[in-house]
Design a protein around this motif. Structure first.
Motif, PDB file in Angstrom:
ATOM      1  N   THR A  47       0.832  -1.210   0.000  1.00  0.00           N
ATOM      2  CA  THR A  47       0.000   0.000   0.000  1.00  0.00           C
ATOM      3  C   THR A  47       0.861   1.252   0.000  1.00  0.00           C
ATOM      4  OG1 THR A  47      -1.736  -1.181   1.211  1.00  0.00           O
ATOM      5  CG2 THR A  47      -1.826   1.231   1.219  1.00  0.00           C
ATOM      6  N   ILE A  50       2.341   1.812  -3.426  1.00  0.00           N
ATOM      7  CA  ILE A  50       1.339   2.368  -4.348  1.00  0.00           C
ATOM      8  C   ILE A  50       1.113   3.849  -4.061  1.00  0.00           C
ATOM      9  CG2 ILE A  50      -1.088   2.278  -5.023  1.00  0.00           C
ATOM     10  CD1 ILE A  50      -0.984  -0.746  -4.486  1.00  0.00           C
ATOM     11  N   THR A  51       1.037   4.183  -2.761  1.00  0.00           N
ATOM     12  CA  THR A  51       0.838   5.583  -2.372  1.00  0.00           C
ATOM     13  C   THR A  51       2.007   6.452  -2.819  1.00  0.00           C
ATOM     14  OG1 THR A  51      -0.450   4.892  -0.440  1.00  0.00           O
ATOM     15  CG2 THR A  51       0.442   7.130  -0.433  1.00  0.00           C
ATOM     16  N   HIS A  53       4.075   5.828  -5.219  1.00  0.00           N
ATOM     17  CA  HIS A  53       4.065   5.909  -6.687  1.00  0.00           C
ATOM     18  C   HIS A  53       3.079   6.979  -7.158  1.00  0.00           C
ATOM     19  CE1 HIS A  53       4.514   4.532 -10.802  1.00  0.00           C
ATOM     20  NE2 HIS A  53       3.200   4.482 -10.913  1.00  0.00           N
ATOM     21  N   LYS A  54       1.915   7.013  -6.517  1.00  0.00           N
ATOM     22  CA  LYS A  54       0.925   8.029  -6.881  1.00  0.00           C
ATOM     23  C   LYS A  54       1.434   9.426  -6.547  1.00  0.00           C
ATOM     24  CE  LYS A  54      -3.217   5.137  -6.404  1.00  0.00           C
ATOM     25  NZ  LYS A  54      -4.488   4.936  -5.655  1.00  0.00           N
ATOM     26  N   GLN A  55       2.057   9.566  -5.362  1.00  0.00           N
ATOM     27  CA  GLN A  55       2.592  10.866  -4.969  1.00  0.00           C
ATOM     28  C   GLN A  55       3.697  11.316  -5.920  1.00  0.00           C
ATOM     29  OE1 GLN A  55       3.796  10.246  -0.910  1.00  0.00           O
ATOM     30  NE2 GLN A  55       1.746  10.627  -0.083  1.00  0.00           N
ATOM     31  N   GLY A  57       3.945  10.505  -9.027  1.00  0.00           N
ATOM     32  CA  GLY A  57       3.285  10.922 -10.263  1.00  0.00           C
ATOM     33  C   GLY A  57       2.724  12.330 -10.162  1.00  0.00           C
ATOM     34  N   VAL A  58       2.132  12.632  -9.002  1.00  0.00           N
ATOM     35  CA  VAL A  58       1.588  13.981  -8.785  1.00  0.00           C
ATOM     36  C   VAL A  58       2.705  15.019  -8.795  1.00  0.00           C
ATOM     37  CG1 VAL A  58       0.431  15.469  -7.114  1.00  0.00           C
ATOM     38  CG2 VAL A  58      -0.429  13.164  -7.516  1.00  0.00           C
TER      39      VAL A  58
END
Length: 217
Positions: A47, A50-51, A53-55, A57-58
């Motif tokens: 988790t 994934i978090t 990776h999303k951050q 990307g942002v």
């Protein structure tokens, strides 16, 4: 025979006691808890990954947006400089435009007067000089465009004035000298503006160092 039977019963009882003993159940519970903890840790790590990776990307999207905004701001600033220089050239040097390739220029006296009346600064004259060089064929001391020649001669006239006689207090009275020096350097492929910027950066760095050093003495 009876002895064997008794021993068999005792063995069964021992096995039953072992299988159903509180210690064994406790060990099973510990193993189960550890297994659950490991699963939770693995799930938590996944988790978190994934978090992150999303951050990431942002953040990449924000960085790209910021880069585009900076590029657009630089382009807009550059376009404004070009528009200003073109407007000043037409105001200062051009008396009348006949067609795209024919212009009637102001006289040297007229240009010198406009430089005073409109309070042109050395930086503005330098921008006009750069713009004329940018839009004309290769310039040199021996062969320069009429616009460059007129600009230099008029700047020389204003430079030679007494400071108290010049209403343009923005004028530093060395414009023509600096432009001819820059013009000469251009013929040798030397960018005087870049050299000046590098010198300013070095001096600024030395100044900051001395200020810091003095404050710590």
């Amino acid at each position: 025979m009876k002895l064997h039977f008794i021993l068999g019963i005792s063995l069964i009882q021992c096995r039953a006691a072992f299988l159903f003993s509180p210690d064994l159940n406790r060990r099973k519970q510990i193993v189960l808890l550890k297994s659950t903890e490991n699963q939770n840790l693995a799930l938590g790590a996944a988790t978190d990954a994934i978090t992150l990776h999303k951050q990431a990307g942002v953040l990449r999207a924000e960085a790209e947006s910021l880069r585009k905004a900076i590029d657009e701001s630089k382009a807009a600033a550059r376009q404004k400089e070009i528009d200003d220089a073109d407007r000043w050239i037409n105001l200062l040097l051009v008396n009348q435009t006949i067609d795209e390739s024919t212009q009637i220029l102001n006289t040297e006296d007229q240009v010198a007067q406009i430089l005073q009346d409109r309070r042109f600064s050395a930086e503005q004259v330098n921008q006009m000089f750069d713009r004329i060089c940018e839009t004309s064929s290769k310039q040199s001391i021996d062969r320069c465009s009429p616009l460059i020649s007129l600009l230099l001669d008029a700047a020389c006239m204003v430079d030679c004035m007494e400071r108290e006689d010049n209403p343009n207090k923005r004028w530093n009275h060395r414009v023509e000298r600096d432009l001819r020096k820059k013009f000469f350097a251009m013929g040798w492929g030397i960018d005087m503006d870049r050299i000046k910027e590098e010198e300013q950066d070095r001096n600024s760095g030395i100044g900051r160092f001395l200020k810091y050093h003095d404050s710590n003495d």
